[in-house]
Write a protein that holds these residues in place. Structure first.
Motif, PDB file in Angstrom:
ATOM      1  N   LYS A  55      51.535  55.596 145.681  1.00  0.00           N
ATOM      2  CA  LYS A  55      52.566  54.558 145.803  1.00  0.00           C
ATOM      3  C   LYS A  55      52.998  54.387 147.257  1.00  0.00           C
ATOM      4  CE  LYS A  55      57.044  53.146 143.891  1.00  0.00           C
ATOM      5  NZ  LYS A  55      57.662  52.846 145.208  1.00  0.00           N
ATOM      6  N   GLN A  56      53.066  55.502 147.984  1.00  0.00           N
ATOM      7  CA  GLN A  56      53.479  55.427 149.384  1.00  0.00           C
ATOM      8  C   GLN A  56      52.468  54.648 150.228  1.00  0.00           C
ATOM      9  OE1 GLN A  56      53.730  58.073 147.496  1.00  0.00           O
ATOM     10  NE2 GLN A  56      55.942  58.527 147.529  1.00  0.00           N
ATOM     11  N   ILE A  57      51.168  54.797 149.898  1.00  0.00           N
ATOM     12  CA  ILE A  57      50.146  54.038 150.627  1.00  0.00           C
ATOM     13  C   ILE A  57      50.332  52.550 150.380  1.00  0.00           C
ATOM     14  CG2 ILE A  57      47.668  53.536 150.730  1.00  0.00           C
ATOM     15  CD1 ILE A  57      47.149  56.473 150.235  1.00  0.00           C
ATOM     16  N   ASN A  58      50.565  52.181 149.115  1.00  0.00           N
ATOM     17  CA  ASN A  58      50.792  50.761 148.796  1.00  0.00           C
ATOM     18  C   ASN A  58      52.045  50.242 149.493  1.00  0.00           C
ATOM     19  OD1 ASN A  58      48.654  49.890 147.213  1.00  0.00           O
ATOM     20  ND2 ASN A  58      49.533  50.648 145.319  1.00  0.00           N
ATOM     21  N   ASP A  59      53.119  51.042 149.472  1.00  0.00           N
ATOM     22  CA  ASP A  59      54.394  50.592 150.049  1.00  0.00           C
ATOM     23  C   ASP A  59      54.301  50.456 151.573  1.00  0.00           C
ATOM     24  OD1 ASP A  59      55.428  50.580 147.524  1.00  0.00           O
ATOM     25  OD2 ASP A  59      56.506  52.475 147.716  1.00  0.00           O
ATOM     26  N   ARG A  60      53.562  51.366 152.213  1.00  0.00           N
ATOM     27  CA  ARG A  60      53.516  51.372 153.671  1.00  0.00           C
ATOM     28  C   ARG A  60      52.482  50.406 154.243  1.00  0.00           C
ATOM     29  NH1 ARG A  60      52.686  56.756 157.515  1.00  0.00           N
ATOM     30  NH2 ARG A  60      52.859  55.660 159.520  1.00  0.00           N
ATOM     31  N   HIS A  61      51.326  50.321 153.596  1.00  0.00           N
ATOM     32  CA  HIS A  61      50.221  49.543 154.169  1.00  0.00           C
ATOM     33  C   HIS A  61      49.854  48.298 153.349  1.00  0.00           C
ATOM     34  CE1 HIS A  61      49.471  52.726 157.081  1.00  0.00           C
ATOM     35  NE2 HIS A  61      49.478  53.610 156.092  1.00  0.00           N
ATOM     36  N   GLY A  62      50.399  48.177 152.159  1.00  0.00           N
ATOM     37  CA  GLY A  62      50.097  47.020 151.333  1.00  0.00           C
ATOM     38  C   GLY A  62      49.029  47.297 150.291  1.00  0.00           C
ATOM     39  N   HIS A  63      48.912  46.381 149.346  1.00  0.00           N
ATOM     40  CA  HIS A  63      47.998  46.580 148.220  1.00  0.00           C
ATOM     41  C   HIS A  63      46.527  46.515 148.631  1.00  0.00           C
ATOM     42  CE1 HIS A  63      50.936  46.829 144.999  1.00  0.00           C
ATOM     43  NE2 HIS A  63      51.629  45.864 145.609  1.00  0.00           N
ATOM     44  N   ALA A  64      46.218  45.798 149.696  1.00  0.00           N
ATOM     45  CA  ALA A  64      44.826  45.757 150.157  1.00  0.00           C
ATOM     46  C   ALA A  64      44.375  47.145 150.598  1.00  0.00           C
ATOM     47  CB  ALA A  64      44.676  44.760 151.297  1.00  0.00           C
TER      48      ALA A  64
END
Length: 329
Positions: free
Chosen positions: A187-196
């Motif tokens: 979730k942190q990866i999605n929140d920080r860098h976006g869904h791509a």
């Protein structure tokens, strides 16, 4: 296209002259359909143009049944011969989708429809249709793949995992273990860098799992960042836990995304079978899930192994499950 329709059309062609018969032959060939007949006294074959085209043979060429049999795929040939023998013995029709390899090496699928003509009670000939269904097969295969494949990673999806394993009355065997993987901090990866960026991570995890478990029975994405691996029985010189630990090391390697290095880790839970041919799929999933939770709770980026259920426990669960089903019925 029914055999009765062909019989009526051919009869009409005979009554109206050769031109009508030629027209019917051309129309059937255009549709990828050919009529055929085999005299049972000497296995002499008679084909229309569409049948020659299907096998890639020159129209009107002399044909030998033994030669055409060699063009069937091994499984299709065995099934066809079994159905043919039964049809002749019982004087009844049959239908089969068979794989053939043409003279030019192209693989085709055909639908073989056959019936038996009898003189009294004695079968004298087989006749029917052969229809090219290669494109239909390809379309169905594409639809099946779309229905069973995760569109992002190309892995088996939850539906396929459910139908082939959890809900299947006879799950795939022999089965060695179920391994569940969960990405730590996704979730942190999605929140920080976006869904791509998150999608790139999921694709990388899928590739690394496939590389690490190339001999797996199935690798599936069963949730947003959850993956399942079904393995066959392991070899004594390569303990499964060591393979999973090595897999976690691969998953911890940085992922290049644009000008960034994305770092992630994963946790895993293992549930092994004692008997590769007799196990409770739902109990195995529950055990692997509990082991995965324990790995997460213990600090993540690690693997936990569930205690394998005993054969007695499996039989007791089966008996209880059957009793409950009978009670509900």
């Amino acid at each position: 296209m029914s055999l009765e329709w062909i019989r009526q059309a051919q009869h009409a062609g005979i009554e109206q002259g050769a031109g009508s018969g030629d027209l019917l032959d051309c129309a059937m060939a255009l549709a990828g359909v050919g009529a055929w007949c085999c005299d049972l006294a000497d296995d002499t074959l008679h084909w229309t143009s569409g049948t020659y085209d299907l096998f890639g043979l020159p129209r009107g060429a002399r044909i030998d049944r033994r030669d055409t049999l060699s063009m069937y795929g091994e499984e299709s040939r065995a099934t066809m011969e079994r159905l043919r023998t039964d049809a002749i013995a019982r004087c009844r029709p049959f239908t089969l989708d068979a794989r053939i390899v043409r003279t030019d090496g192209a693989e085709r699928w055909m639908r073989l429809t056959a019936d038996v003509a009898c003189n009294g009670r004695r079968p004298v000939r087989l006749y029917g249709l052969k229809q090219d269904i290669t494109e239909d097969k390809a379309r169905l295969e594409t639809m099946r793949r779309i229905a069973e494949q995760d569109p992002l990673t190309g892995l088996a999806n939850r539906q396929l995992f459910q139908s082939r394993f959890l809900d299947c009355a006879a799950p795939m065997t022999p089965l060695g273990a179920l391994i569940l993987f969960d990405i730590d901090g996704f979730k942190q990866i999605n929140d920080r860098h976006g869904h791509a960026a998150g999608d790139a991570c999921l694709e990388s995890v899928a590739d690394r799992l496939c590389a690490g478990f190339s001999d797996a029975l199935m690798v599936a994405r069963i949730g947003g960042d959850e993956f399942a691996v079904l393995t066959g029985p392991g070899s004594p010189d390569k303990p499964l836990q060591q393979r999973v630990e090595r897999g976690l090391e691969r998953l911890s390697m940085p992922i290049i995304w644009g000008d960034k290095l994305l770092r992630l880790s994963a946790s895993a839970g293992i549930a092994e079978t004692l008997d590769p041919h007799a196990f409770d799929a739902e109990a195995l999933f529950a055990a692997a899930d509990a082991a995965l939770y324990a790995a997460k709770h213990a600090g993540r980026n690690r693997v936990h192994q569930a205690m394998p259920e005993t054969p007695r426990a499996f039989l007791v669960k089966r008996a209880a499950h059957g009793s409950a089903n009978r009670h509900r019925a």
